[in-house]
Motif scaffolding. Structure first.
Motif, PDB file in Angstrom:
ATOM      1  N   VAL A 110      91.619  27.682  64.088  1.00  0.00           N
ATOM      2  CA  VAL A 110      90.738  27.776  62.934  1.00  0.00           C
ATOM      3  C   VAL A 110      89.664  28.838  63.132  1.00  0.00           C
ATOM      4  O   VAL A 110      89.289  29.534  62.185  1.00  0.00           O
ATOM      5  CB  VAL A 110      90.101  26.402  62.611  1.00  0.00           C
ATOM      6  CG1 VAL A 110      89.032  26.020  63.622  1.00  0.00           C
ATOM      7  CG2 VAL A 110      89.537  26.387  61.201  1.00  0.00           C
ATOM      8  N   MET A 111      89.179  29.002  64.376  1.00  0.00           N
ATOM      9  CA  MET A 111      88.120  29.979  64.595  1.00  0.00           C
ATOM     10  C   MET A 111      88.617  31.409  64.451  1.00  0.00           C
ATOM     11  O   MET A 111      87.857  32.298  64.057  1.00  0.00           O
ATOM     12  CB  MET A 111      87.470  29.766  65.961  1.00  0.00           C
ATOM     13  CG  MET A 111      86.503  28.600  66.004  1.00  0.00           C
ATOM     14  SD  MET A 111      85.228  28.664  64.708  1.00  0.00           S
ATOM     15  CE  MET A 111      84.403  30.205  65.078  1.00  0.00           C
ATOM     16  N   GLU A 112      89.877  31.660  64.748  1.00  0.00           N
ATOM     17  CA  GLU A 112      90.409  33.004  64.523  1.00  0.00           C
ATOM     18  C   GLU A 112      90.278  33.375  63.050  1.00  0.00           C
ATOM     19  O   GLU A 112      89.907  34.505  62.697  1.00  0.00           O
ATOM     20  CB  GLU A 112      91.866  33.071  64.970  1.00  0.00           C
ATOM     21  CG  GLU A 112      92.060  32.941  66.478  1.00  0.00           C
ATOM     22  CD  GLU A 112      93.518  33.048  66.886  1.00  0.00           C
ATOM     23  OE1 GLU A 112      94.351  33.376  66.008  1.00  0.00           O
ATOM     24  OE2 GLU A 112      93.821  32.812  68.066  1.00  0.00           O
ATOM     25  N   THR A 113      90.555  32.412  62.183  1.00  0.00           N
ATOM     26  CA  THR A 113      90.442  32.655  60.747  1.00  0.00           C
ATOM     27  C   THR A 113      88.989  32.708  60.305  1.00  0.00           C
ATOM     28  O   THR A 113      88.605  33.552  59.489  1.00  0.00           O
ATOM     29  CB  THR A 113      91.176  31.548  59.966  1.00  0.00           C
ATOM     30  OG1 THR A 113      92.488  31.388  60.491  1.00  0.00           O
ATOM     31  CG2 THR A 113      91.283  31.919  58.490  1.00  0.00           C
ATOM     32  N   VAL A 114      88.173  31.806  60.844  1.00  0.00           N
ATOM     33  CA  VAL A 114      86.758  31.760  60.467  1.00  0.00           C
ATOM     34  C   VAL A 114      86.052  33.061  60.843  1.00  0.00           C
ATOM     35  O   VAL A 114      85.264  33.602  60.060  1.00  0.00           O
ATOM     36  CB  VAL A 114      86.052  30.554  61.124  1.00  0.00           C
ATOM     37  CG1 VAL A 114      84.533  30.678  61.000  1.00  0.00           C
ATOM     38  CG2 VAL A 114      86.528  29.257  60.500  1.00  0.00           C
ATOM     39  N   VAL A 115      86.339  33.589  62.021  1.00  0.00           N
ATOM     40  CA  VAL A 115      85.710  34.832  62.466  1.00  0.00           C
ATOM     41  C   VAL A 115      86.033  35.966  61.502  1.00  0.00           C
ATOM     42  O   VAL A 115      85.150  36.718  61.070  1.00  0.00           O
ATOM     43  CB  VAL A 115      86.134  35.186  63.899  1.00  0.00           C
ATOM     44  CG1 VAL A 115      85.723  36.610  64.257  1.00  0.00           C
ATOM     45  CG2 VAL A 115      85.512  34.207  64.895  1.00  0.00           C
ATOM     46  N   ASP A 116      87.297  36.093  61.143  1.00  0.00           N
ATOM     47  CA  ASP A 116      87.695  37.152  60.206  1.00  0.00           C
ATOM     48  C   ASP A 116      87.029  36.951  58.848  1.00  0.00           C
ATOM     49  O   ASP A 116      86.544  37.917  58.234  1.00  0.00           O
ATOM     50  CB  ASP A 116      89.215  37.173  60.042  1.00  0.00           C
ATOM     51  CG  ASP A 116      89.931  37.724  61.267  1.00  0.00           C
ATOM     52  OD1 ASP A 116      89.272  38.405  62.078  1.00  0.00           O
ATOM     53  OD2 ASP A 116      91.144  37.468  61.413  1.00  0.00           O
ATOM     54  N   ALA A 117      87.009  35.711  58.367  1.00  0.00           N
ATOM     55  CA  ALA A 117      86.425  35.433  57.056  1.00  0.00           C
ATOM     56  C   ALA A 117      84.921  35.675  57.067  1.00  0.00           C
ATOM     57  O   ALA A 117      84.353  36.197  56.099  1.00  0.00           O
ATOM     58  CB  ALA A 117      86.735  33.999  56.645  1.00  0.00           C
ATOM     59  N   ALA A 118      84.260  35.312  58.164  1.00  0.00           N
ATOM     60  CA  ALA A 118      82.810  35.522  58.265  1.00  0.00           C
ATOM     61  C   ALA A 118      82.482  37.008  58.238  1.00  0.00           C
ATOM     62  O   ALA A 118      81.509  37.425  57.602  1.00  0.00           O
ATOM     63  CB  ALA A 118      82.279  34.885  59.540  1.00  0.00           C
ATOM     64  N   ARG A 119      83.279  37.791  58.929  1.00  0.00           N
ATOM     65  CA  ARG A 119      83.051  39.242  58.915  1.00  0.00           C
ATOM     66  C   ARG A 119      83.320  39.846  57.544  1.00  0.00           C
ATOM     67  O   ARG A 119      82.827  40.927  57.236  1.00  0.00           O
ATOM     68  CB  ARG A 119      83.914  39.892  59.990  1.00  0.00           C
ATOM     69  CG  ARG A 119      83.409  39.576  61.402  1.00  0.00           C
ATOM     70  CD  ARG A 119      84.322  40.081  62.490  1.00  0.00           C
ATOM     71  NE  ARG A 119      83.722  39.829  63.819  1.00  0.00           N
ATOM     72  CZ  ARG A 119      84.399  39.789  64.944  1.00  0.00           C
ATOM     73  NH1 ARG A 119      85.721  40.003  64.927  1.00  0.00           N
ATOM     74  NH2 ARG A 119      83.778  39.549  66.086  1.00  0.00           N
ATOM     75  N   GLY A 120      84.053  39.105  56.718  1.00  0.00           N
ATOM     76  CA  GLY A 120      84.289  39.532  55.342  1.00  0.00           C
ATOM     77  C   GLY A 120      83.282  38.979  54.352  1.00  0.00           C
ATOM     78  O   GLY A 120      83.387  39.247  53.156  1.00  0.00           O
ATOM     79  N   GLY A 121      82.304  38.198  54.843  1.00  0.00           N
ATOM     80  CA  GLY A 121      81.235  37.715  53.981  1.00  0.00           C
ATOM     81  C   GLY A 121      81.221  36.222  53.714  1.00  0.00           C
ATOM     82  O   GLY A 121      80.310  35.734  53.027  1.00  0.00           O
ATOM     83  N   LEU A 122      82.186  35.453  54.222  1.00  0.00           N
ATOM     84  CA  LEU A 122      82.203  34.020  53.990  1.00  0.00           C
ATOM     85  C   LEU A 122      80.969  33.376  54.632  1.00  0.00           C
ATOM     86  O   LEU A 122      80.680  33.615  55.809  1.00  0.00           O
ATOM     87  CB  LEU A 122      83.457  33.390  54.594  1.00  0.00           C
ATOM     88  CG  LEU A 122      83.630  31.878  54.356  1.00  0.00           C
ATOM     89  CD1 LEU A 122      84.106  31.626  52.927  1.00  0.00           C
ATOM     90  CD2 LEU A 122      84.613  31.274  55.361  1.00  0.00           C
ATOM     91  N   PRO A 123      80.218  32.553  53.904  1.00  0.00           N
ATOM     92  CA  PRO A 123      79.086  31.854  54.522  1.00  0.00           C
ATOM     93  C   PRO A 123      79.562  30.866  55.589  1.00  0.00           C
ATOM     94  O   PRO A 123      80.454  30.052  55.329  1.00  0.00           O
ATOM     95  CB  PRO A 123      78.442  31.115  53.341  1.00  0.00           C
ATOM     96  CG  PRO A 123      78.870  31.866  52.123  1.00  0.00           C
ATOM     97  CD  PRO A 123      80.262  32.328  52.439  1.00  0.00           C
ATOM     98  N   VAL A 124      78.975  30.945  56.775  1.00  0.00           N
ATOM     99  CA  VAL A 124      79.327  30.059  57.877  1.00  0.00           C
ATOM    100  C   VAL A 124      78.041  29.549  58.506  1.00  0.00           C
ATOM    101  O   VAL A 124      77.134  30.321  58.813  1.00  0.00           O
ATOM    102  CB  VAL A 124      80.173  30.787  58.944  1.00  0.00           C
ATOM    103  CG1 VAL A 124      80.469  29.854  60.118  1.00  0.00           C
ATOM    104  CG2 VAL A 124      81.481  31.298  58.343  1.00  0.00           C
ATOM    105  N   LEU A 125      77.973  28.225  58.696  1.00  0.00           N
ATOM    106  CA  LEU A 125      76.831  27.588  59.338  1.00  0.00           C
ATOM    107  C   LEU A 125      77.306  26.885  60.598  1.00  0.00           C
ATOM    108  O   LEU A 125      78.241  26.086  60.549  1.00  0.00           O
ATOM    109  CB  LEU A 125      76.184  26.571  58.401  1.00  0.00           C
ATOM    110  CG  LEU A 125      75.092  25.670  59.004  1.00  0.00           C
ATOM    111  CD1 LEU A 125      73.862  26.488  59.374  1.00  0.00           C
ATOM    112  CD2 LEU A 125      74.723  24.542  58.040  1.00  0.00           C
ATOM    113  N   GLY A 126      76.655  27.167  61.725  1.00  0.00           N
ATOM    114  CA  GLY A 126      76.929  26.454  62.961  1.00  0.00           C
ATOM    115  C   GLY A 126      75.731  25.617  63.344  1.00  0.00           C
ATOM    116  O   GLY A 126      74.624  26.144  63.480  1.00  0.00           O
ATOM    117  N   ILE A 127      75.929  24.303  63.493  1.00  0.00           N
ATOM    118  CA  ILE A 127      74.854  23.390  63.835  1.00  0.00           C
ATOM    119  C   ILE A 127      75.057  22.897  65.260  1.00  0.00           C
ATOM    120  O   ILE A 127      76.108  22.338  65.584  1.00  0.00           O
ATOM    121  CB  ILE A 127      74.819  22.185  62.882  1.00  0.00           C
ATOM    122  CG1 ILE A 127      74.702  22.634  61.423  1.00  0.00           C
ATOM    123  CG2 ILE A 127      73.685  21.239  63.257  1.00  0.00           C
ATOM    124  CD1 ILE A 127      74.893  21.506  60.415  1.00  0.00           C
ATOM    125  N   CYS A 128      74.065  23.099  66.124  1.00  0.00           N
ATOM    126  CA  CYS A 128      74.086  22.616  67.504  1.00  0.00           C
ATOM    127  C   CYS A 128      75.322  23.156  68.232  1.00  0.00           C
ATOM    128  O   CYS A 128      75.373  24.337  68.551  1.00  0.00           O
ATOM    129  CB  CYS A 128      73.999  21.100  67.529  1.00  0.00           C
ATOM    130  SG  CYS A 128      73.542  20.413  69.141  1.00  0.00           S
TER     131      CYS A 128
END
Length: 227
Positions: A69-87
């Motif tokens: 999932v993080m492989e996809t999240v990283v790519d999406a975040a670099r494309g502008g997807l809002p991502v929040l990491g808590i703790c």
């Protein structure tokens, strides 16, 4: 139709249910995302919750960064997807190089669990737009490895570029450099914070409702960006 906010569950996640509840209270639809599945299921934003992903082996977040999932999240975040990491999610964002610095053992080597006052800094991010600069809020902290560290050049850049989204006030619970409790990337769509806003969304179960603003912020941001 309300925005769909993905909440990732890793082996060892503890606060995924709480994050999903906060999303629901804010008015969005929580969507469960599994660590071993690369599909983001059409979500409009992603939350990496607190806990102990993969048992915190090696380093906190070090194994989670290699999950499907993080492989996809990283790519999406670099494309502008809002991502929040808590703790633990903040730790994963740093390990994934979406945010600079690292989270290390608390200065006095004690686990800290208490209600914590914060001062909001940058309100131009996808996750902090509901606040005002300098606003004081109270949300819980609970961590053993929450000490944010970085080299001097990185710390200076974070401050010069207004990328510190929150600082500890009335005491620093873990020794984080320059009292940093949360930071964002240059675009402002990725935010990591060590305190737990999802535990401050109802007065019955938290010290305040101050944390709800984190989740309503991203709804407003999504509404503004999709018009």
């Amino acid at each position: 139709m309300s925005p769909r906010i993905g909440v990732v569950t890793f082996p060892g996640s503890l606060d995924d249910v709480d994050a999903a509840r906060a999303v629901r209270l804010a008015g969005a639809t929580p969507v469960s995302l599994w660590h071993d599945d690369s599909a983001l299921r059409g979500v409009n934003a992603v939350i990496l919750p607190g806990g102990f992903s993969y048992g915190d082996y090696l380093r906190c977040g070090a194994i989670a960064r290699f999950s499907a999932v993080m492989e996809t999240v990283v790519d999406a975040a670099r494309g502008g997807l809002p991502v929040l990491g808590i703790c633990n999610g903040f730790q994963i964002l740093c390990e994934s190089h979406l945010l600079p610095g690292a989270l290390t053992r608390n200065r006095e080597l004690h686990f800290r669990n208490r209600d914590q006052a914060l001062e909001i800094g940058n309100t131009g991010t996808a996750w902090t737009g509901a606040f005002t600069p300098g606003q004081r809020i109270v949300v819980p902290v609970k961590n053993g490895e929450g000490c944010f560290v970085a080299d001097t050049a990185t710390l200076d850049a974070l401050e010069a570029e207004n990328r510190v989204v929150a600082r500890y006030v009335e005491g620093n619970p873990n020794g984080s450099q320059r009292d940093i409790a949360g930071i964002c990337n240059e675009a402002g769509n990725v935010v990591g914070m060590m305190p737990h806003p999802e535990h401050a969304v109802e007065r019955l179960t938290g010290p305040s409702t101050d944390g709800l603003g984190v989740f309503t912020s991203v709804l407003a941001h999504l509404g503004a960006t999709t018009v």
